[in-house]
Design a protein around this motif. Sequence first.
Motif, PDB file in Angstrom:
ATOM      1  N   GLY A 134     -43.369 -28.245   1.650  1.00  0.00           N
ATOM      2  CA  GLY A 134     -43.740 -27.803   0.318  1.00  0.00           C
ATOM      3  C   GLY A 134     -45.132 -28.268  -0.060  1.00  0.00           C
ATOM      4  O   GLY A 134     -45.863 -28.842   0.767  1.00  0.00           O
ATOM      5  N   PRO A 135     -45.544 -28.058  -1.301  1.00  0.00           N
ATOM      6  CA  PRO A 135     -46.870 -28.497  -1.733  1.00  0.00           C
ATOM      7  C   PRO A 135     -46.903 -30.007  -1.934  1.00  0.00           C
ATOM      8  O   PRO A 135     -45.858 -30.669  -1.961  1.00  0.00           O
ATOM      9  CB  PRO A 135     -47.046 -27.763  -3.067  1.00  0.00           C
ATOM     10  N   LEU A 136     -48.081 -30.553  -2.061  1.00  0.00           N
ATOM     11  CA  LEU A 136     -48.243 -31.970  -2.363  1.00  0.00           C
ATOM     12  C   LEU A 136     -47.652 -32.243  -3.740  1.00  0.00           C
ATOM     13  O   LEU A 136     -47.981 -31.577  -4.717  1.00  0.00           O
ATOM     14  CB  LEU A 136     -49.722 -32.348  -2.343  1.00  0.00           C
ATOM     15  N   VAL A 137     -46.773 -33.216  -3.820  1.00  0.00           N
ATOM     16  CA  VAL A 137     -46.099 -33.495  -5.092  1.00  0.00           C
ATOM     17  C   VAL A 137     -46.585 -34.814  -5.672  1.00  0.00           C
ATOM     18  O   VAL A 137     -46.998 -35.717  -4.941  1.00  0.00           O
ATOM     19  CB  VAL A 137     -44.569 -33.536  -4.899  1.00  0.00           C
ATOM     20  N   GLN A 138     -46.531 -34.900  -6.986  1.00  0.00           N
ATOM     21  CA  GLN A 138     -46.928 -36.111  -7.690  1.00  0.00           C
ATOM     22  C   GLN A 138     -45.858 -36.475  -8.708  1.00  0.00           C
ATOM     23  O   GLN A 138     -45.145 -35.614  -9.231  1.00  0.00           O
ATOM     24  CB  GLN A 138     -48.272 -35.902  -8.398  1.00  0.00           C
ATOM     25  N   ALA A 139     -45.751 -37.752  -8.979  1.00  0.00           N
ATOM     26  CA  ALA A 139     -44.787 -38.217  -9.965  1.00  0.00           C
ATOM     27  C   ALA A 139     -45.174 -37.684 -11.344  1.00  0.00           C
ATOM     28  O   ALA A 139     -46.364 -37.649 -11.689  1.00  0.00           O
ATOM     29  CB  ALA A 139     -44.748 -39.735  -9.983  1.00  0.00           C
ATOM     30  N   PRO A 140     -44.192 -37.248 -12.148  1.00  0.00           N
ATOM     31  CA  PRO A 140     -44.510 -36.740 -13.488  1.00  0.00           C
ATOM     32  C   PRO A 140     -45.071 -37.844 -14.380  1.00  0.00           C
ATOM     33  O   PRO A 140     -44.714 -39.017 -14.247  1.00  0.00           O
ATOM     34  CB  PRO A 140     -43.150 -36.244 -13.996  1.00  0.00           C
ATOM     35  N   LYS A 141     -45.964 -37.451 -15.284  1.00  0.00           N
ATOM     36  CA  LYS A 141     -46.580 -38.419 -16.186  1.00  0.00           C
ATOM     37  C   LYS A 141     -45.680 -38.776 -17.353  1.00  0.00           C
ATOM     38  O   LYS A 141     -45.822 -39.827 -17.965  1.00  0.00           O
ATOM     39  CB  LYS A 141     -47.908 -37.861 -16.705  1.00  0.00           C
ATOM     40  N   THR A 142     -44.735 -37.906 -17.679  1.00  0.00           N
ATOM     41  CA  THR A 142     -43.809 -38.170 -18.771  1.00  0.00           C
ATOM     42  C   THR A 142     -42.368 -38.122 -18.253  1.00  0.00           C
ATOM     43  O   THR A 142     -42.074 -37.512 -17.228  1.00  0.00           O
ATOM     44  CB  THR A 142     -43.961 -37.136 -19.896  1.00  0.00           C
ATOM     45  N   GLY A 169     -45.115 -35.668   2.401  1.00  0.00           N
ATOM     46  CA  GLY A 169     -44.304 -34.691   3.117  1.00  0.00           C
ATOM     47  C   GLY A 169     -43.312 -33.947   2.256  1.00  0.00           C
ATOM     48  O   GLY A 169     -42.728 -32.947   2.689  1.00  0.00           O
ATOM     49  N   GLY A 170     -43.122 -34.411   1.044  1.00  0.00           N
ATOM     50  CA  GLY A 170     -42.188 -33.752   0.147  1.00  0.00           C
ATOM     51  C   GLY A 170     -41.395 -34.746  -0.675  1.00  0.00           C
ATOM     52  O   GLY A 170     -41.332 -35.941  -0.377  1.00  0.00           O
ATOM     53  N   GLY A 222     -41.788 -27.834  -6.219  1.00  0.00           N
ATOM     54  CA  GLY A 222     -41.501 -28.399  -4.909  1.00  0.00           C
ATOM     55  C   GLY A 222     -41.414 -27.395  -3.788  1.00  0.00           C
ATOM     56  O   GLY A 222     -42.100 -26.367  -3.759  1.00  0.00           O
ATOM     57  N   ALA A 223     -40.506 -27.667  -2.837  1.00  0.00           N
ATOM     58  CA  ALA A 223     -40.439 -26.919  -1.586  1.00  0.00           C
ATOM     59  C   ALA A 223     -40.147 -25.439  -1.790  1.00  0.00           C
ATOM     60  O   ALA A 223     -40.625 -24.600  -1.018  1.00  0.00           O
ATOM     61  CB  ALA A 223     -39.380 -27.546  -0.670  1.00  0.00           C
ATOM     62  N   TRP A 224     -39.355 -25.108  -2.785  1.00  0.00           N
ATOM     63  CA  TRP A 224     -38.997 -23.700  -3.005  1.00  0.00           C
ATOM     64  C   TRP A 224     -40.060 -22.935  -3.778  1.00  0.00           C
ATOM     65  O   TRP A 224     -39.904 -21.749  -4.050  1.00  0.00           O
ATOM     66  CB  TRP A 224     -37.665 -23.600  -3.736  1.00  0.00           C
ATOM     67  N   SER A 225     -41.154 -23.604  -4.134  1.00  0.00           N
ATOM     68  CA  SER A 225     -42.218 -22.916  -4.876  1.00  0.00           C
ATOM     69  C   SER A 225     -43.225 -22.248  -3.951  1.00  0.00           C
ATOM     70  O   SER A 225     -44.115 -21.533  -4.418  1.00  0.00           O
ATOM     71  CB  SER A 225     -42.943 -23.911  -5.792  1.00  0.00           C
ATOM     72  N   VAL A 226     -43.087 -22.478  -2.629  1.00  0.00           N
ATOM     73  CA  VAL A 226     -44.009 -21.887  -1.660  1.00  0.00           C
ATOM     74  C   VAL A 226     -43.211 -21.297  -0.502  1.00  0.00           C
ATOM     75  O   VAL A 226     -42.099 -21.749  -0.202  1.00  0.00           O
ATOM     76  CB  VAL A 226     -44.996 -22.947  -1.122  1.00  0.00           C
ATOM     77  N   PRO A 227     -43.758 -20.285   0.170  1.00  0.00           N
ATOM     78  CA  PRO A 227     -43.073 -19.725   1.347  1.00  0.00           C
ATOM     79  C   PRO A 227     -42.930 -20.784   2.441  1.00  0.00           C
ATOM     80  O   PRO A 227     -43.849 -21.571   2.675  1.00  0.00           O
ATOM     81  CB  PRO A 227     -43.998 -18.594   1.796  1.00  0.00           C
ATOM     82  N   GLY A 228     -41.798 -20.799   3.089  1.00  0.00           N
ATOM     83  CA  GLY A 228     -41.581 -21.722   4.191  1.00  0.00           C
ATOM     84  C   GLY A 228     -41.050 -23.083   3.800  1.00  0.00           C
ATOM     85  O   GLY A 228     -40.703 -23.887   4.667  1.00  0.00           O
ATOM     86  N   GLY A 229     -41.002 -23.362   2.505  1.00  0.00           N
ATOM     87  CA  GLY A 229     -40.470 -24.647   2.070  1.00  0.00           C
ATOM     88  C   GLY A 229     -38.962 -24.715   2.248  1.00  0.00           C
ATOM     89  O   GLY A 229     -38.263 -23.733   2.026  1.00  0.00           O
TER      90      GLY A 229
END
Length: 344
Positions: free
Chosen positions: A294-302, A329-330, A261-268
């Motif tokens: 943050g980056p584009l997020v998707q719902a987990p498959k499991t 947007g996050g 999520g947001a903390w995985s990229v600079p500026g998140g």
Amino acid sequence: MGEAIRVFDWSKTALGPLADWPATLKTAVGMMVNSRFPKCVVWGPDYISIFNDAFVPILGGKDNCLGRSFRDIWAEVWPEIGPLVEKAYAGEATFIEDLPLILERSGYPEQAWFTFCYSPIRDEEGRIGGMMDTVMETTPKMLAERNARIVNSELAHRMKNTLAVVGAIANQTFNASASIGEAQHVFGQRLRALADAHSLLTQASWAGAPIRSIVEGAIAPHRGSAEAVEIEGAPLELAAQQALSLALAVNELATNALKYGAWSVPGGTIRISWKIGRPNSDDIFQFLWLEENGPLVQAPKTTGFGSRLLERVVAQDFRGEVALRYEPGGFRYALTTTMSCLSF
């Protein structure tokens, strides 16, 4: 307050200039000002308030109260205290111990308790001109008594629950992890979050813990710079089981933010907030975790332990509803319940 009363422009109130006050009022105010007990003189049909220094802490963040109507100052609790004021004005004194009231004196609803006496004040002809409010706040005493009851009746139950939680964390973590090394790392993080919450609860004799301390403790091992997170919300004590549940949930949210999520990229950034209502009421309590930039997020498959914790366990412990939204947007996480479900 004696000086404040002397320089106040009383001509703008129904009492008129200080020099024109009746002797009874001057005498009552003089006795009140020289008392170290919290007192407030309430005078006339407009309930004009005059109080001493010891009364000021009871007002809290309420400003410009001198010369205002007692009814306006305590508008939020007037349904409870208004009839008692009317009794005093009718000539009947009232003494009440540990009356619970929900005040708005610090910018948020606050449960407080008071022991007080409303005594009528009569003039030279025996007519009632107002009343004397003599009051002590007993909130610390009542909270201490409540905490003692919780400790005596529920400590053993809480310890059993904690052991069950540890067992569930262990089983779910090691069953869902791809390797022993990963399982050990995740298990350690979850136990640390649980231990930090336990530490806060132990300091409070297991009566509860402040929500801000729970949140800050859970994200402390994960957060980078101070700019990467914003935390906002009014003071609130959570019951022990809810404190543990929220600590584990915030740890999971922070872990996921670091990985995906947001903390995985600079500026998140992450904004954590909560809003409260009146204690022990049907007013809404909502806890929000909002990720931005943050980056584009998707719902987990499991569905793993973290997902079950965030959705089912938290909802059950708070007797509320949880919503997870994977938006462009996050990531958004919202817990909604009522204030009555947070009661000890």
